[in-house]
Design a protein around this motif. Structure first.
Motif, PDB file in Angstrom:
ATOM      1  N   ILE A 422       0.836  -1.259   0.021  1.00  0.00           N
ATOM      2  CA  ILE A 422      -0.209   0.055  -0.004  1.00  0.00           C
ATOM      3  C   ILE A 422       0.939   1.283   0.129  1.00  0.00           C
ATOM      4  O   ILE A 422       1.901   1.105   0.785  1.00  0.00           O
ATOM      5  CB  ILE A 422      -0.825  -0.058   1.183  1.00  0.00           C
ATOM      6  N   SER A 423       0.298   2.142  -0.757  1.00  0.00           N
ATOM      7  CA  SER A 423       1.444   3.487  -0.679  1.00  0.00           C
ATOM      8  C   SER A 423       0.557   4.546   0.112  1.00  0.00           C
ATOM      9  O   SER A 423      -0.412   4.980  -0.001  1.00  0.00           O
ATOM     10  CB  SER A 423       1.407   4.063  -2.071  1.00  0.00           C
ATOM     11  N   PHE A 424       1.200   4.452   1.373  1.00  0.00           N
ATOM     12  CA  PHE A 424       0.679   5.369   2.493  1.00  0.00           C
ATOM     13  C   PHE A 424       0.922   6.833   2.442  1.00  0.00           C
ATOM     14  O   PHE A 424       1.979   7.073   2.036  1.00  0.00           O
ATOM     15  CB  PHE A 424       1.158   4.809   3.685  1.00  0.00           C
ATOM     16  N   GLN A 425       0.045   7.636   3.067  1.00  0.00           N
ATOM     17  CA  GLN A 425       0.276   8.957   2.821  1.00  0.00           C
ATOM     18  C   GLN A 425       1.377   9.599   3.411  1.00  0.00           C
ATOM     19  O   GLN A 425       1.780  10.675   3.226  1.00  0.00           O
ATOM     20  CB  GLN A 425      -1.124   9.622   3.292  1.00  0.00           C
ATOM     21  N   ASN A 447       4.474   7.962   0.580  1.00  0.00           N
ATOM     22  CA  ASN A 447       4.507   9.098  -0.214  1.00  0.00           C
ATOM     23  C   ASN A 447       5.155  10.297   0.891  1.00  0.00           C
ATOM     24  O   ASN A 447       4.268  10.636   1.686  1.00  0.00           O
ATOM     25  CB  ASN A 447       3.109   9.345  -0.575  1.00  0.00           C
ATOM     26  N   SER A 448       6.168  10.671   0.510  1.00  0.00           N
ATOM     27  CA  SER A 448       6.990  11.421   1.407  1.00  0.00           C
ATOM     28  C   SER A 448       6.861  12.988   0.936  1.00  0.00           C
ATOM     29  O   SER A 448       7.629  13.378   0.205  1.00  0.00           O
ATOM     30  CB  SER A 448       8.215  10.906   1.494  1.00  0.00           C
ATOM     31  N   TYR A 449       5.742  13.883   1.299  1.00  0.00           N
ATOM     32  CA  TYR A 449       5.853  15.167   1.395  1.00  0.00           C
ATOM     33  C   TYR A 449       5.776  15.751   2.800  1.00  0.00           C
ATOM     34  O   TYR A 449       5.542  15.305   3.752  1.00  0.00           O
ATOM     35  CB  TYR A 449       4.785  15.608   0.557  1.00  0.00           C
ATOM     36  N   SER A 491       7.604   6.205  -1.610  1.00  0.00           N
ATOM     37  CA  SER A 491       6.919   5.924  -2.961  1.00  0.00           C
ATOM     38  C   SER A 491       6.705   7.058  -3.660  1.00  0.00           C
ATOM     39  O   SER A 491       6.432   6.711  -4.944  1.00  0.00           O
ATOM     40  CB  SER A 491       6.003   4.945  -2.586  1.00  0.00           C
ATOM     41  N   GLU A 492       6.950   8.063  -3.107  1.00  0.00           N
ATOM     42  CA  GLU A 492       6.633   9.395  -3.857  1.00  0.00           C
ATOM     43  C   GLU A 492       7.504  10.491  -3.265  1.00  0.00           C
ATOM     44  O   GLU A 492       7.342  10.837  -1.941  1.00  0.00           O
ATOM     45  CB  GLU A 492       5.178   9.947  -4.075  1.00  0.00           C
ATOM     46  N   GLU A 504       5.133  23.582   0.534  1.00  0.00           N
ATOM     47  CA  GLU A 504       4.243  22.704   0.430  1.00  0.00           C
ATOM     48  C   GLU A 504       4.480  21.830  -0.574  1.00  0.00           C
ATOM     49  O   GLU A 504       3.996  21.964  -1.794  1.00  0.00           O
ATOM     50  CB  GLU A 504       2.863  23.305   0.029  1.00  0.00           C
ATOM     51  N   THR A 505       5.446  20.737  -0.406  1.00  0.00           N
ATOM     52  CA  THR A 505       5.911  20.016  -1.380  1.00  0.00           C
ATOM     53  C   THR A 505       5.013  18.956  -2.258  1.00  0.00           C
ATOM     54  O   THR A 505       5.347  18.459  -3.221  1.00  0.00           O
ATOM     55  CB  THR A 505       7.097  19.148  -0.854  1.00  0.00           C
TER      56      THR A 505
END
Length: 567
Positions: A422-425, A447-449, A491-492, A504-505
């Protein structure tokens, strides 16, 4: 043996580091945030995760943290080891059993005596039982130079050579033996030689610079204006030194095409291939096979692989995958011909909870699974992970009434011999997920923002490195401690070429006043990640906003150099 320089950041109450008592070699810890955080707060703790041979130790029970040593002035013996002066004062502090927590975590409260105006602390940091027996620990030194705090394990040479370099620079200034430029050149050279024995350079060089500047001002060798000029001169040379190494590496690649034998982080990019109008989601979506091939031609020299994105939507009353699978099949063949791996099939679905209810919950999850089966049947690539339920915490969260449905989909695919993820937020999103979901996934995809900096064009590389570590390091360390055998992947990861994007990447909508057509923003963000402590905890990075990367000549050259193994 090289020294490992360690810098851990935490914007919460506790400053957090990790020590492995079985680790060979020297370690250097930057504790500056801890020193700053404890000002005015006697309850500000230094949180240590204790490891033995890479495994978290069990410190719960009848153990207490102990600090035992001497503080004062010092010298060095003939072997270069720290020797405390005879008049050094003893420091002895024992904590409480409740300071020892789960997963090897122990909180230390450094007493005031450890912060002298001159000199250092040298002693023991570890654990003790009720009978006074020492259970485990390490010998350390601790020093604060010009507000920069360092703790060393088996690296007495660092503080020895730093003090020596500062003393020699001061003597040359006081006696007017050399020009300012000569002194700057020699000091930078000495610091480069010293810190080349560390894994990374920038933060240690800056600490040395600050220490020299503070000592010069303290001893009245410069006016404030002269000190500022001196500091700026050294800062520029340190920065240029690092940049010159990267430039030289790139030039070497272009000249000789060197290969690498080093273990590298896997770099993948998320391909936005679709015939859908999805510009609102920040991607440049390509539909034709020729366009996809052109994209792959540009990305292949920079990365190791590509992920394929699929979008499930309800249209005409039915949940379907709208991508052209035949085009995807030809694109996969072309990607493989370029030496790229297929890192995953990544499924996005933004259907709201209300629409899922209207559709029928059981029917929705059954059709979701059927669409995954359709893709894997049309694109039967062996071993490609299936990445599902992208950022759908409302479905897989431990408190969600639909987490059981998610588990069933995952388990059915695992039973069919697929790897499922799963690609987690975010890292916190993974922590909040249903524990059964956490167990089932093959890898931990994040997902790394984050909010890195609000300084726009004034944002610097150190700002980015610090911002990345503050946002990700401690949570990643915790997640890794929960599942040490599962790969941890960004994953991002990416950013739009706009200076406001550092705040705000995750966003793609910014004022054009901050546009960066040169691509410096993407380059700095990518380089900041690679120079962070956070990257050491991750096994791979999957790039987002790839079109912005392709605008960045510096970013492309940096990735090309990284893939070749020169940087």
């Amino acid at each position: 043996m090289p020294v490992q320089q360690i810098k851990h950041n935490n914007d919460k109450k506790f400053y957090h580091i990790a020590i492995d008592i079985a680790k060979e070699g020297a370690q250097l810890f930057d504790l500056t945030p801890y020193v700053k955080g404890r000002v005015g707060d006697n309850n500000f703790g230094l949180l240590v995760d204790w490891y033995r041979q890479g495994m978290l130790m069990n410190v719960n029970g009848a153990y207490k943290p102990i600090i035992d040593g001497l503080v004062g002035n010092f010298s060095f013996d003939k072997n270069g080891n720290l020797k405390m002066d005879d008049d050094a004062s003893p420091v002895y502090s024992v904590g409480k059993p409740e300071d020892c927590g789960p997963a090897g975590q122990v909180t230390y409260y450094f007493p005031e005596q450890m912060f002298p105006k001159e000199g250092i602390f040298k002693g023991y940091l570890g654990l003790i039982d009720d009978k006074g027996n020492r259970y485990s620990g390490v010998d350390i030194w601790f020093s604060v130079l010009a507000g920069n705090a360092r703790m060393g394990i088996a690296c007495d040479f660092y503080i020895s050579e730093l003090e020596k370099a500062i003393k020699e620079a001061e003597d040359d200034l006081a006696n007017h033996k050399k020009s300012m430029q000569q002194i700057v050149d020699e000091f930078v050279s000495k610091m480069n030689d010293l810190t080349n024995r560390l894994e990374t350079q920038g933060n240690t060089d800056q600490a040395a610079l600050d220490a020299l500047e503070a000592k010069i001002k303290q001893d009245g060798l410069f006016t404030q204006a002269e000190a500022d000029i001196f500091k700026q001169t050294i800062t520029e040379q340190l920065t240029n030194s690092v940049n010159q190494k990267v430039d030289a590496a790139i030039a070497e690649i272009k000249s000789y095409g060197l290969a690498t034998t080093n273990i590298r982080k896997q770099i993948v990019y998320n391909g936005y291939w679709s015939n859908l109008d999805l510009s609102h989601s920040g991607g440049v979506y390509t539909s034709s096979l020729d366009a996809i091939k052109n994209e792959l031609d540009q990305m292949a020299p920079l990365v190791d692989g590509v992920t394929l994105l699929f979008h499930q939507y309800i249209t005409g009353g039915k949940l379907v995958v709208l991508e052209n699978l035949d085009t995807f099949k030809q694109a996969i063949d072309y990607a493989k011909s370029k030496g790229l791996i297929i890192a995953g099939y990544k499924f996005h679905c933004t259907t709201s909870i209300d629409d899922i209810k209207s559709y029928g919950v059981s029917e929705f999850f059954a059709d979701y699974k059927a669409n995954v089966d359709k893709v894997t049947s049309a694109l039967p690539e062996a071993g490609v992970p299936l990445i599902l339920f992208n950022e759908r915490g409302d479905l897989y969260n431990a408190s969600s009434p639909y987490s059981g449905n998610v588990r069933n989909v995952l388990q059915d695919l695992v039973s069919a011999s697929y790897k499922v993820d799963i690609s987690f937020q975010s890292l916190q999103d993974f922590i909040n997920a249903d524990p059964h979901v956490q167990e089932i996934v093959d890898s931990i995809l994040i997902n790394s923002y984050a909010m890195i900096s609000d300084k726009n064009r004034e944002t610097t590389l150190p700002d980015i490195v610090t911002g990345i570590d503050v946002n990700f390091y401690n949570s990643a360390l915790y997640v890794h401690s929960l599942y040490p055998q599962k790969p941890l992947i960004m994953s991002e990861f990416g950013i739009k070429n706009n200076w406001a994007a550092f705040d705000e990447t995750w966003s793609w909508n910014f004022s054009s006043a901050y546009d960066d057509p040169t691509g410096k923003v993407y380059y700095l963000y990518l380089r900041g990640l690679m120079q962070s402590e956070t990257i050491k905890l991750f096994d791979g990075v999957w790039l987002w906003f790839y079109a912005d990367l392709l605008q960045s000549d510096a970013g492309k050259e940096y990735l090309r150099a990284y893939k070749k193994g020169v940087i």
